[in-house]
Design an enzyme around this catalytic site. Structure first.
Site, PDB file in Angstrom:
ATOM      1  N   SER A 165      22.814 -23.189  30.744  1.00  0.00           N
ATOM      2  CA  SER A 165      23.561 -21.790  30.836  1.00  0.00           C
ATOM      3  C   SER A 165      24.612 -21.788  31.994  1.00  0.00           C
ATOM      4  O   SER A 165      24.348 -22.472  33.187  1.00  0.00           O
ATOM      5  CB  SER A 165      22.572 -20.870  30.861  1.00  0.00           C
ATOM      6  OG  SER A 165      23.043 -19.541  31.053  1.00  0.00           O
ATOM      7  N   TYR A 186      14.599 -17.138  34.731  1.00  0.00           N
ATOM      8  CA  TYR A 186      15.483 -17.829  33.949  1.00  0.00           C
ATOM      9  C   TYR A 186      16.508 -18.490  34.563  1.00  0.00           C
ATOM     10  O   TYR A 186      16.694 -19.860  34.036  1.00  0.00           O
ATOM     11  CB  TYR A 186      15.988 -16.660  32.951  1.00  0.00           C
ATOM     12  CG  TYR A 186      17.286 -17.268  31.923  1.00  0.00           C
ATOM     13  CD1 TYR A 186      16.860 -17.747  30.637  1.00  0.00           C
ATOM     14  CD2 TYR A 186      18.470 -17.220  32.135  1.00  0.00           C
ATOM     15  CE1 TYR A 186      17.577 -18.278  29.790  1.00  0.00           C
ATOM     16  CE2 TYR A 186      19.473 -17.752  31.274  1.00  0.00           C
ATOM     17  CZ  TYR A 186      18.841 -18.399  29.871  1.00  0.00           C
ATOM     18  OH  TYR A 186      19.746 -18.533  29.061  1.00  0.00           O
TER      19      TYR A 186
HETATM   20  P1  NAD Z   1      18.112 -17.021  20.381  1.00  0.00           P
HETATM   21  O1  NAD Z   1      16.801 -15.959  20.453  1.00  0.00           O
HETATM   22  O2  NAD Z   1      18.486 -17.106  19.103  1.00  0.00           O
HETATM   23  O3  NAD Z   1      17.205 -18.518  20.387  1.00  0.00           O
HETATM   24  C1  NAD Z   1      16.271 -19.065  21.575  1.00  0.00           C
HETATM   25  C2  NAD Z   1      15.052 -19.349  20.625  1.00  0.00           C
HETATM   26  O4  NAD Z   1      14.183 -19.950  21.519  1.00  0.00           O
HETATM   27  C3  NAD Z   1      14.293 -18.577  19.446  1.00  0.00           C
HETATM   28  O5  NAD Z   1      14.948 -18.227  18.287  1.00  0.00           O
HETATM   29  C4  NAD Z   1      12.855 -18.915  19.607  1.00  0.00           C
HETATM   30  O6  NAD Z   1      12.910 -19.796  18.351  1.00  0.00           O
HETATM   31  C5  NAD Z   1      12.827 -19.944  20.447  1.00  0.00           C
HETATM   32  N1  NAD Z   1      11.661 -19.689  21.538  1.00  0.00           N
HETATM   33  C6  NAD Z   1      11.514 -18.848  22.596  1.00  0.00           C
HETATM   34  N2  NAD Z   1      10.613 -18.740  22.983  1.00  0.00           N
HETATM   35  C7  NAD Z   1       9.699 -19.573  22.228  1.00  0.00           C
HETATM   36  C8  NAD Z   1       8.330 -20.244  22.334  1.00  0.00           C
HETATM   37  N3  NAD Z   1       7.436 -19.774  23.345  1.00  0.00           N
HETATM   38  N4  NAD Z   1       8.154 -21.484  21.527  1.00  0.00           N
HETATM   39  C9  NAD Z   1       9.136 -21.646  20.630  1.00  0.00           C
HETATM   40  N5  NAD Z   1      10.220 -21.450  20.502  1.00  0.00           N
HETATM   41  C10 NAD Z   1      10.533 -20.299  21.364  1.00  0.00           C
HETATM   42  O7  NAD Z   1      18.937 -16.928  21.590  1.00  0.00           O
HETATM   43  P2  NAD Z   1      20.110 -17.995  21.836  1.00  0.00           P
HETATM   44  O8  NAD Z   1      20.998 -17.374  22.711  1.00  0.00           O
HETATM   45  O9  NAD Z   1      20.674 -18.634  20.834  1.00  0.00           O
HETATM   46  O10 NAD Z   1      19.462 -19.096  22.781  1.00  0.00           O
HETATM   47  C11 NAD Z   1      19.541 -20.499  22.543  1.00  0.00           C
HETATM   48  C12 NAD Z   1      19.490 -21.163  24.311  1.00  0.00           C
HETATM   49  O11 NAD Z   1      20.822 -20.728  24.474  1.00  0.00           O
HETATM   50  C13 NAD Z   1      18.652 -20.809  25.167  1.00  0.00           C
HETATM   51  O12 NAD Z   1      18.109 -21.927  25.596  1.00  0.00           O
HETATM   52  C14 NAD Z   1      19.160 -20.001  25.799  1.00  0.00           C
HETATM   53  O13 NAD Z   1      18.764 -19.888  27.105  1.00  0.00           O
HETATM   54  C15 NAD Z   1      20.634 -20.588  25.851  1.00  0.00           C
HETATM   55  N6  NAD Z   1      21.823 -19.707  26.432  1.00  0.00           N
HETATM   56  C16 NAD Z   1      22.072 -18.691  25.596  1.00  0.00           C
HETATM   57  C17 NAD Z   1      22.953 -17.727  26.086  1.00  0.00           C
HETATM   58  C18 NAD Z   1      23.706 -16.533  25.233  1.00  0.00           C
HETATM   59  O14 NAD Z   1      24.451 -15.691  25.722  1.00  0.00           O
HETATM   60  N7  NAD Z   1      23.106 -16.276  24.280  1.00  0.00           N
HETATM   61  C19 NAD Z   1      23.823 -18.085  27.170  1.00  0.00           C
HETATM   62  C20 NAD Z   1      23.437 -19.271  27.892  1.00  0.00           C
HETATM   63  C21 NAD Z   1      22.581 -20.024  27.297  1.00  0.00           C
END
Ligand code: NAD
Ligand code: MG
Length: 297
Positions: A189, A202
């Site tokens: 991230s 986080y």
């Molecule tokens: P999202 O909520 O769609 O995806 C995160 C997924 O993590 C969930 O769908 C879930 O299946 C999984 N998860 C969470 N806790 C869990 C657990 N205990 N056991 C199994 N699975 C679990 O959100 P996203 O934004 O698509 O996130 C995906 C990745 O991208 C993450 O690592 C997040 O940190 C990273 N990210 C997102 C952003 C953003 O702005 N959305 C920015 C930087 C990084």
């Protein structure tokens, strides 16, 4: 139809969304997100770059993981999807989209905080897909807490279990199944470089993921296994509305990027495809920043 290969203005390519204040219990569903996020259902076109690959994607039900899993299938891969049991509805939708491409979708619900699941998941994926060539460690949790001293021990532990320790465990279980040409991509991230003070647990897992990615990449490169990372900026996903951001910040989400808008999950998928495809054969231990122009070291 506009897809990821259409030339247009990135400022207006996707709308500058102003999401209403909303809240979902963790982990949150794409199905309930307002406005709906674009995971590529009609906006990602495959070009045969992952023909015959067998991939495991964690957090594949929604957001960035869903866009990645779907793009992989459109590029010719079979995909095992890991997600929480509460996310069955989102996972089913992604599986349907994958199967509509004539590719296999293997559904493997479970909790990554459970050590046992981290290894069972991999064994199941190998069994169902007949092996593994690609791993995307994408699952993560993000819970905003305004004051450092209000972050409980329990939250620190849970965030590290899901974001970092599960990544280590899933990777360790996957390695014996990978051969030369295989790839691992970790979701990090912008928070690894530019931490928000309300996301200390986080953000620090993401810095650790960067470091882990480089160490593992160095160690595995001589075997022909490449490890890289993708560092998203603000992307519209259920993570943000399930306490990932303070509710009142949602209407302005992503407006502070130089492009002036939040990213959509489909805009992340090409980075994961590139790092998983042989096109990136000389890319090792790198991070692709997909963040609308926010500055990184
Ligand atoms: P999202 O909520 O769609 O995806 C995160 C997924 O993590 C969930 O769908 C879930 O299946 C999984 N998860 C969470 N806790 C869990 C657990 N205990 N056991 C199994 N699975 C679990 O959100 P996203 O934004 O698509 O996130 C995906 C990745 O991208 C993450 O690592 C997040 O940190 C990273 N990210 C997102 C952003 C953003 O702005 N959305 C920015 C930087 C990084
Ligand atoms: Mg989800």
């Amino acid at each position: 139809m506009t897809d990821q290969l259409t030339f247009n203005n990135p400022v207006t390519r996707f709308p500058r969304i102003e999401p209403p204040e909303q809240h979902q219990p963790e982990p949150g569903l794409d199905a309930e997100l307002v406005p709906e996020a674009d995971i590529g259902a009609t906006s990602y076109r495959g070009t045969g770059r992952l023909e015959g690959r067998r991939a495991l994607v964690t957090g594949a039900d929604s957001g960035i993981g869903a866009a990645t899993a779907l793009a992989f299938a459109r590029e010719g891969a079979d995909v095992a999807l890991a997600y929480l049991p509460d996310e069955e509805r989102d996972a089913r939708r992604v599986a349907d989209l994958i199967e509509a491409e004539g590719r296999r979708a293997v559904l493997l619900p479970g909790d990554l905080a459970d050590e046992r699941y981290c290894t069972d998941l991999v064994e199941q994926a190998v069994k169902e897909l007949g092996g593994l060539d690609a791993l995307v460690n994408n699952a993560g949790r993000q819970i905003s807490v305004p004051r450092f001293d209000d972050i409980t021990d329990e939250q620190w532990k849970q965030t590290y279990e899901v974001n970092l320790h599960a990544m280590v465990r899933v990777t360790r279980a996957t390695l014996p199944h990978l051969s030369a040409g295989a790839t691992i991509v970790n979701s990090t991230s912008i928070q690894a470089y530019d931490p928000s003070d309300h996301l200390m647990d986080y953000a620090s897992t993401k810095a650790a993921i960067n470091n882990f990615t480089k160490g593992l990449a160095t160690q595995l490169a001589p075997q022909g296994i490449r490890v890289n990372a993708v560092a998203p900026g603000p992307v519209w996903t259920p993570l943000q509305v399930s306490d990932g951001q303070p509710k009142e910040a949602l209407p302005e989400f992503g407006h502070n990027t130089p492009l002036g808008r939040a990213g959509q999950p489909v805009e992340l998928a090409p980075a994961y495809v590139f790092l998983t495809s042989p096109e990136s054969s000389f890319v090792v231990g790198s991070t692709i920043h997909v963040n609308g122009g926010q500055m990184t070291p």
